[in-house]
Design a protein around this motif. Structure first.
Motif, PDB file in Angstrom:
ATOM      1  N   ARG A  12       0.911  -1.115   0.013  1.00  0.00           N
ATOM      2  CA  ARG A  12      -0.067   0.034   0.107  1.00  0.00           C
ATOM      3  C   ARG A  12       0.830   1.187   0.071  1.00  0.00           C
ATOM      4  N   VAL A  13       1.951   1.362   0.727  1.00  0.00           N
ATOM      5  CA  VAL A  13       2.705   2.524   0.667  1.00  0.00           C
ATOM      6  C   VAL A  13       3.511   2.576  -0.431  1.00  0.00           C
ATOM      7  N   ARG A  14       3.801   1.347  -1.166  1.00  0.00           N
ATOM      8  CA  ARG A  14       4.634   1.918  -2.564  1.00  0.00           C
ATOM      9  C   ARG A  14       3.580   2.220  -3.567  1.00  0.00           C
ATOM     10  N   TYR A  15       2.199   1.714  -3.489  1.00  0.00           N
ATOM     11  CA  TYR A  15       1.091   2.065  -4.406  1.00  0.00           C
ATOM     12  C   TYR A  15       0.955   3.491  -4.020  1.00  0.00           C
ATOM     13  N   LEU A  16       0.829   4.121  -3.004  1.00  0.00           N
ATOM     14  CA  LEU A  16       0.596   5.406  -2.705  1.00  0.00           C
ATOM     15  C   LEU A  16       1.764   6.301  -3.219  1.00  0.00           C
ATOM     16  N   ALA A  17       2.866   5.857  -2.702  1.00  0.00           N
ATOM     17  CA  ALA A  17       3.957   6.679  -3.091  1.00  0.00           C
ATOM     18  C   ALA A  17       4.225   6.926  -4.802  1.00  0.00           C
ATOM     19  N   ARG A  18       3.713   5.753  -5.566  1.00  0.00           N
ATOM     20  CA  ARG A  18       3.647   6.095  -6.975  1.00  0.00           C
ATOM     21  C   ARG A  18       2.772   7.137  -7.616  1.00  0.00           C
ATOM     22  N   ARG A  19       1.720   7.467  -6.813  1.00  0.00           N
ATOM     23  CA  ARG A  19       0.869   8.429  -6.893  1.00  0.00           C
ATOM     24  C   ARG A  19       1.199   9.725  -6.758  1.00  0.00           C
ATOM     25  N   GLN A  20       2.362   9.953  -6.181  1.00  0.00           N
ATOM     26  CA  GLN A  20       2.841  11.337  -5.755  1.00  0.00           C
ATOM     27  C   GLN A  20       3.843  11.738  -6.804  1.00  0.00           C
ATOM     28  N   TRP A  21       3.858  13.216  -6.949  1.00  0.00           N
ATOM     29  CA  TRP A  21       4.532  13.863  -7.976  1.00  0.00           C
ATOM     30  C   TRP A  21       5.958  13.564  -7.453  1.00  0.00           C
ATOM     31  N   ARG A  22       6.973  13.498  -8.013  1.00  0.00           N
ATOM     32  CA  ARG A  22       8.534  13.004  -7.581  1.00  0.00           C
ATOM     33  C   ARG A  22       9.059  13.914  -8.713  1.00  0.00           C
ATOM     34  N   THR A  23      10.101  14.844  -7.781  1.00  0.00           N
ATOM     35  CA  THR A  23      11.059  15.584  -8.855  1.00  0.00           C
ATOM     36  C   THR A  23      12.244  14.753  -9.198  1.00  0.00           C
ATOM     37  N   VAL A  24      12.652  14.718 -10.370  1.00  0.00           N
ATOM     38  CA  VAL A  24      13.765  13.928 -10.616  1.00  0.00           C
ATOM     39  C   VAL A  24      14.633  14.990 -11.673  1.00  0.00           C
ATOM     40  N   PHE A  25      16.054  14.649 -11.939  1.00  0.00           N
ATOM     41  CA  PHE A  25      16.841  15.426 -12.223  1.00  0.00           C
ATOM     42  C   PHE A  25      17.419  14.805 -13.705  1.00  0.00           C
ATOM     43  N   ILE A  26      16.957  15.135 -14.843  1.00  0.00           N
ATOM     44  CA  ILE A  26      17.324  14.336 -15.946  1.00  0.00           C
ATOM     45  C   ILE A  26      18.107  15.362 -17.096  1.00  0.00           C
ATOM     46  N   PRO A  27      19.021  14.354 -17.809  1.00  0.00           N
ATOM     47  CA  PRO A  27      19.798  15.077 -18.920  1.00  0.00           C
ATOM     48  C   PRO A  27      18.999  15.394 -20.113  1.00  0.00           C
ATOM     49  N   VAL A  28      18.845  16.535 -20.365  1.00  0.00           N
ATOM     50  CA  VAL A  28      17.896  16.929 -21.601  1.00  0.00           C
ATOM     51  C   VAL A  28      18.731  17.085 -22.976  1.00  0.00           C
ATOM     52  N   ALA A  29      19.947  17.525 -22.857  1.00  0.00           N
ATOM     53  CA  ALA A  29      20.783  17.465 -24.175  1.00  0.00           C
ATOM     54  C   ALA A  29      22.081  16.960 -23.822  1.00  0.00           C
ATOM     55  N   VAL A  30      22.535  16.077 -24.911  1.00  0.00           N
ATOM     56  CA  VAL A  30      23.681  15.567 -24.650  1.00  0.00           C
ATOM     57  C   VAL A  30      24.399  15.808 -26.019  1.00  0.00           C
ATOM     58  N   LEU A  31      25.911  16.225 -25.821  1.00  0.00           N
ATOM     59  CA  LEU A  31      26.769  16.587 -26.994  1.00  0.00           C
ATOM     60  C   LEU A  31      27.623  15.264 -27.217  1.00  0.00           C
ATOM     61  N   ASN A  32      27.548  14.993 -28.472  1.00  0.00           N
ATOM     62  CA  ASN A  32      28.410  13.861 -28.812  1.00  0.00           C
ATOM     63  C   ASN A  32      29.351  14.139 -29.818  1.00  0.00           C
ATOM     64  N   VAL A  33      30.455  13.951 -29.472  1.00  0.00           N
ATOM     65  CA  VAL A  33      31.701  14.416 -30.071  1.00  0.00           C
ATOM     66  C   VAL A  33      32.566  13.187 -30.678  1.00  0.00           C
ATOM     67  N   GLU A  34      32.405  13.216 -31.978  1.00  0.00           N
ATOM     68  CA  GLU A  34      33.250  11.801 -32.269  1.00  0.00           C
ATOM     69  C   GLU A  34      34.533  11.821 -32.137  1.00  0.00           C
ATOM     70  N   GLY A  35      35.154  10.602 -31.632  1.00  0.00           N
ATOM     71  CA  GLY A  35      36.480  10.479 -31.026  1.00  0.00           C
ATOM     72  C   GLY A  35      36.608  10.875 -29.963  1.00  0.00           C
ATOM     73  N   PHE A  36      35.909  11.704 -29.226  1.00  0.00           N
ATOM     74  CA  PHE A  36      36.182  11.986 -27.674  1.00  0.00           C
ATOM     75  C   PHE A  36      35.170  11.349 -26.713  1.00  0.00           C
TER      76      PHE A  36
END
Length: 69
Positions: A12-36
């Motif tokens: 029940r605790v896990r079920y209720l926790a899933r329904r709460q808004w949680r803040t996460v920190f995600i990468p939005v842009a990744v720079l891919n440099v060939e060879g580096f």
């Protein structure tokens, strides 16, 4: 009289926790440099929660991010 605490219903605790808004920190842009390799250029806070009705993860920008624009 001292009594033991009742057992916590973990499902029940896990079920209720899933329904709460949680803040996460995600990468939005990744720079891919060939060879580096790769470099994370930009990170962003987003809020996420599980939707039982639609059976999928919902994402939204936090209120602070919307006020900044």
């Amino acid at each position: 009289m001292i009594r033991a605490m009742p057992k916590v219903d973990r499902r029940r605790v896990r079920y209720l926790a899933r329904r709460q808004w949680r803040t996460v920190f995600i990468p939005v842009a990744v720079l891919n440099v060939e060879g580096f390799g790769r470099a994370l250029v930009r990170w962003q806070h987003m809020e996420t929660r599980w939707s039982d009705k639609n059976a999928r993860r919902l994402w939204r920008l936090p209120a602070e991010a919307l006020e900044a624009h």
